[in-house]
Design a protein around this motif. Structure first.
Motif, short mmCIF file in Angstrom:
data_model
loop_
_atom_site.label_atom_id
_atom_site.label_comp_id
_atom_site.label_asym_id
_atom_site.label_seq_id
_atom_site.Cartn_x
_atom_site.Cartn_y
_atom_site.Cartn_z
N LEU A 127 -0.36 -23.59 12.39
CA LEU A 127 -0.17 -24.99 12.03
C LEU A 127 -0.86 -25.34 10.71
O LEU A 127 -0.35 -26.17 9.95
CB LEU A 127 -0.69 -25.89 13.15
CG LEU A 127 0.22 -26.06 14.36
CD1 LEU A 127 -0.48 -26.86 15.45
CD2 LEU A 127 1.53 -26.73 13.97
N ALA A 128 -1.98 -24.69 10.45
CA ALA A 128 -2.69 -24.97 9.19
C ALA A 128 -1.82 -24.63 7.98
O ALA A 128 -1.91 -25.28 6.94
CB ALA A 128 -4.00 -24.18 9.14
N ASP A 137 4.66 -33.78 13.80
CA ASP A 137 5.74 -33.55 14.76
C ASP A 137 6.76 -32.55 14.21
O ASP A 137 7.23 -31.66 14.94
CB ASP A 137 6.45 -34.87 15.10
CG ASP A 137 5.60 -35.75 16.00
OD1 ASP A 137 4.74 -35.22 16.72
OD2 ASP A 137 5.80 -36.98 15.98
N THR A 138 7.11 -32.68 12.93
CA THR A 138 8.04 -31.72 12.33
C THR A 138 7.42 -30.33 12.29
O THR A 138 8.10 -29.33 12.55
CB THR A 138 8.43 -32.17 10.92
OG1 THR A 138 9.03 -33.47 10.99
CG2 THR A 138 9.41 -31.21 10.28
N ALA A 139 6.12 -30.26 11.97
CA ALA A 139 5.45 -28.96 11.94
C ALA A 139 5.48 -28.30 13.32
O ALA A 139 5.76 -27.10 13.44
CB ALA A 139 4.01 -29.14 11.48
N MET A 140 5.24 -29.08 14.36
CA MET A 140 5.25 -28.51 15.71
C MET A 140 6.64 -28.05 16.12
O MET A 140 6.81 -27.00 16.73
CB MET A 140 4.71 -29.54 16.70
CG MET A 140 3.22 -29.81 16.54
SD MET A 140 2.62 -31.16 17.59
CE MET A 140 2.88 -30.46 19.22
N GLU A 144 7.78 -24.31 17.16
CA GLU A 144 8.49 -24.09 18.42
C GLU A 144 9.83 -23.39 18.19
O GLU A 144 10.23 -22.52 18.97
CB GLU A 144 8.73 -25.43 19.13
CG GLU A 144 7.47 -26.05 19.71
CD GLU A 144 7.71 -27.46 20.21
OE1 GLU A 144 8.85 -27.96 20.07
OE2 GLU A 144 6.76 -28.07 20.72
N THR A 145 10.53 -23.79 17.13
CA THR A 145 11.84 -23.21 16.85
C THR A 145 11.72 -21.72 16.52
O THR A 145 12.47 -20.88 17.05
CB THR A 145 12.52 -23.95 15.68
OG1 THR A 145 12.73 -25.31 16.06
CG2 THR A 145 13.86 -23.31 15.32
N VAL A 146 10.77 -21.39 15.66
CA VAL A 146 10.57 -19.98 15.31
C VAL A 146 10.09 -19.21 16.54
O VAL A 146 10.54 -18.08 16.79
CB VAL A 146 9.57 -19.85 14.15
CG1 VAL A 146 9.27 -18.38 13.86
CG2 VAL A 146 10.13 -20.53 12.90
N TYR A 149 12.93 -18.37 18.81
CA TYR A 149 13.72 -17.25 18.31
C TYR A 149 13.05 -15.92 18.62
O TYR A 149 13.65 -15.02 19.21
CB TYR A 149 13.96 -17.35 16.80
CG TYR A 149 14.45 -16.03 16.24
CD1 TYR A 149 15.76 -15.61 16.49
CD2 TYR A 149 13.59 -15.16 15.57
CE1 TYR A 149 16.20 -14.35 16.07
CE2 TYR A 149 14.03 -13.91 15.13
CZ TYR A 149 15.32 -13.52 15.39
OH TYR A 149 15.75 -12.29 14.98
N PHE A 150 11.79 -15.76 18.20
CA PHE A 150 11.21 -14.43 18.35
C PHE A 150 10.90 -14.09 19.81
O PHE A 150 10.94 -12.92 20.19
CB PHE A 150 10.01 -14.19 17.42
CG PHE A 150 8.74 -14.95 17.68
CD1 PHE A 150 7.99 -14.74 18.82
CD2 PHE A 150 8.25 -15.84 16.74
CE1 PHE A 150 6.79 -15.39 19.04
CE2 PHE A 150 7.06 -16.51 16.93
CZ PHE A 150 6.33 -16.29 18.09
N THR A 151 10.65 -15.10 20.64
CA THR A 151 10.46 -14.81 22.06
C THR A 151 11.73 -14.25 22.67
O THR A 151 11.71 -13.23 23.38
CB THR A 151 10.04 -16.09 22.82
OG1 THR A 151 8.76 -16.52 22.33
CG2 THR A 151 9.94 -15.83 24.31
#
Length: 230
Positions: A127-128, A137-140, A144-146, A149-151
């Motif tokens: 996050l930093a 909120d956009t950062a979170m 979450e989106t990335v 994907y990788f999960t």
């Protein structure tokens, strides 16, 4: 009181601590998967009575949380990446590499966040890297989106590896064995898009597929990152 805050009991004849317990549990899981991990089996590996472990860990879920956090120490980058894109790319690739070393990790990714010190450090570093680029909120949502994907990609890759071991067939062996049936089905003309994919598509390995998909997701995230007003 959480497992992270609960003090350890005093040492007794067979020395124990959470570090040794977690190391034994990880070794068991690396050898035979999460189903091989129980407090009884961990205690046996440490030559201790099972009840001794309850002074350190109350439930199997606590043990899993500790195991995951130990692996997060492998995921945590040694240096802060230079920008948000590199931070998220590093998180994805290091998580994949950790899951290939510890396949059971794939079974525990994607649930409630782990609140151990190493997992929190990974979250902070990630996050930093997005701080000052956009609102929180956009950062979170970006993280979450990335992560989604990788999960998913890691779970699919691990599932394929497990299938290879279970069947004794490599990917190419399975393709050859399935070839006659697939050829007959495609010859019916009912699956033109799949036919094009099979005959014209490029076959890439798991690492290349992972990297390409990740770059596409990062490109999409980049369109959502806007610097907040001063």
């Amino acid at each position: 009181m959480s497992v992270w805050d609960r003090p350890e009991p005093p040492t007794r004849p067979v020395p124990l601590d959470r570090e040794r317990i977690v190391a034994a549990a990880i070794a068991l899981a690396d050898e035979a998967g999460l189903e091989a991990v129980s407090l009884r089996k961990v205690a046996a590996r440490l030559n201790a009575g099972p009840m001794r472990l309850y002074g350190y860990i109350s439930t199997k879920q606590e043990l899993f949380d500790l195991m995951v956090d130990e692996v997060y120490a492998e995921i945590l980058p040694q240096e802060q990446p230079g920008d948000w894109r590199e931070a998220l790319r590093t998180l994805a690739h290091r998580t994949r590499q950790a899951a290939l070393r510890h396949e059971w990790l794939a079974d525990l990714l994607g649930g409630r966040p782990t609140l151990g010190p190493n997992a929190l450090a990974v979250g902070e570093a990630t996050l930093a890297a997005l701080d000052s680029l956009t609102d929180i909120d956009t950062a979170m949502r970006a993280v979450e989106t990335v992560g989604a994907y990788f999960t998913g990609a890691i779970r699919r890759e691990i599932a394929n590896l497990r299938a290879e071991r279970a069947t004794g067939l490599s990917k190419h062996d399975w393709q050859r064995a399935s070839g006659p049936h697939l050829t007959r089905m495609l010859a019916t003309g009912r699956f033109p898009a799949l036919t094009k994919a099979v005959y014209d598509g490029t076959d890439v390995d798991a690492e290349a597929s992972f990297a390409t998909g990740l770059d596409w997701v990062l490109d999409a995230v980049a369109t959502k990152l806007t610097r907040p007003p001063a």
